[in-house]
Design an enzyme around this catalytic site. Sequence first.
Site, short mmCIF file in Angstrom:
data_model
loop_
_atom_site.label_atom_id
_atom_site.label_comp_id
_atom_site.label_asym_id
_atom_site.label_seq_id
_atom_site.Cartn_x
_atom_site.Cartn_y
_atom_site.Cartn_z
N HIS A 1 0.80 -1.22 0.00
CA HIS A 1 0.00 0.00 0.00
C HIS A 1 0.84 1.27 0.00
CE1 HIS A 1 -4.35 1.33 1.15
NE2 HIS A 1 -3.92 1.93 0.07
N ASP B 1 -9.65 0.36 4.24
CA ASP B 1 -8.50 -0.35 4.81
C ASP B 1 -8.80 -0.77 6.24
OD1 ASP B 1 -5.81 -1.04 5.61
OD2 ASP B 1 -5.06 0.38 4.12
N HIS C 1 -6.38 -0.89 8.32
CA HIS C 1 -5.40 -0.09 9.08
C HIS C 1 -5.50 1.39 8.71
CE1 HIS C 1 -3.90 -4.21 8.34
NE2 HIS C 1 -3.70 -4.18 9.65
N ASP D 1 -2.79 3.31 8.12
CA ASP D 1 -1.66 3.69 7.25
C ASP D 1 -1.26 5.14 7.51
OD1 ASP D 1 -1.99 1.15 6.36
OD2 ASP D 1 -2.64 1.66 4.33
N HIS E 1 4.50 0.67 4.23
CA HIS E 1 3.09 0.57 3.81
C HIS E 1 2.13 0.99 4.93
CE1 HIS E 1 2.07 -3.91 5.05
NE2 HIS E 1 2.72 -3.27 5.99
N ASP F 1 -7.47 -1.38 -0.01
CA ASP F 1 -6.58 -2.41 0.52
C ASP F 1 -7.42 -3.67 0.74
OD1 ASP F 1 -5.01 -4.05 2.23
OD2 ASP F 1 -3.94 -2.29 3.00
N ASP G 1 -7.09 -6.06 2.49
CA ASP G 1 -7.18 -6.56 3.86
C ASP G 1 -8.39 -5.99 4.61
OD1 ASP G 1 -6.45 -4.11 5.12
OD2 ASP G 1 -4.34 -4.71 5.30
N GLU H 1 -2.28 -4.83 -2.05
CA GLU H 1 -2.02 -5.79 -0.96
C GLU H 1 -2.54 -7.20 -1.22
OE1 GLU H 1 -0.02 -5.42 1.63
OE2 GLU H 1 0.26 -3.23 1.80
MN LIG Z 1 -3.28 -0.34 3.75
#
Ligand SMILES: [Mn+2]
Length: 309
Positions: free
Chosen positions: A97, A119, A121, A123, A136, A226, A228, A271
């Site tokens: 990312h 996402d 997260h 980031d 990332h 992303d 994830d 990702e």
């Molecule tokens: Mn990310």
Amino acid sequence: MDIEIIGAPIDFGAGRRGVEMGAAAIRIAGLVEKLAALGHSVTDVGDVDVPVRGHAVIGDPRLRYLDEILVVHRALAEAVAGTHSRGRFPLVLGGDHSVGLASIAATSRTHRVGVIWIDTHGDFNTHQTTLTGNVHGMPLAALAGLGFPRLVSMDGWRAPERAVDPAGIVIVGARDIDPKEADLLKTAGVTVLSMAVIDRYGIGRVMEHAIHIAGTDTDGIYASFDLDVMDPSIAPGVGTPSAGGLTVREGHLAMELLSASGRLLGLDVVEVNPVLDERNTTAELAVSLTLSALGKRVWSRETIPELEH
Ligand SMILES: [Mn+2]
């Protein structure tokens, strides 16, 4: 739409190898053909060059492989700027990312950009808050002008100041944010719409809110997706899985609403890690979500007029 696909097969920003093959896996899942079948004009411009791993140096442990990452960032930013100059839509395939910094910073050269960062997260770490040193986890903070100056400026490709006003940044689907990262997000004024908010109000209302915030006082919205953010049970091929993610339908509705907004300036899909995947299912999910973001519909009318308010 006239779409240009740009691959950024980089894993220097991630903690686990394999994500550099994500762009290839997404292509193998039929991205170009399926976008063309939707009626788009699609040009796959190929991959930006990535330094050879065997020659790479970790360097500062708080900014692992920064030199290699910056080489990729500059090449990717040039590619994305070129896509905009031709009046086409950039579709960037990661890679990790960290690429979101380059694609969005390049877009900010010619547009006032709102960002929807979908996402698990935030980031939004810097070299001073990171727990891993993996870049990332830092691109969104760098876009907001926070962090190591060489990263924020992409080694002088742009000025070391913010590319995006944090008031126009929205994170959707968050469920794993580090404590110091949370402090930074609050101070900066980024809107975080967590999984709890999605549970409570539904992804439809959450995305409408996100589009409103990122679309206000901007020329449009760059979405950075992303994989994830999806629940790991349906997207096993990611390096940093976290339980309690989006369902297939929540993911699709999020993308469909971005498409329906008519405000998208560009899209990252990042990702996907084929080493961790099961028979390319995560890449195939990435393709179907991308189609939803770029206009695929089951039926021409997908609201019930009597229920609209
Ligand atoms: Mn990310």
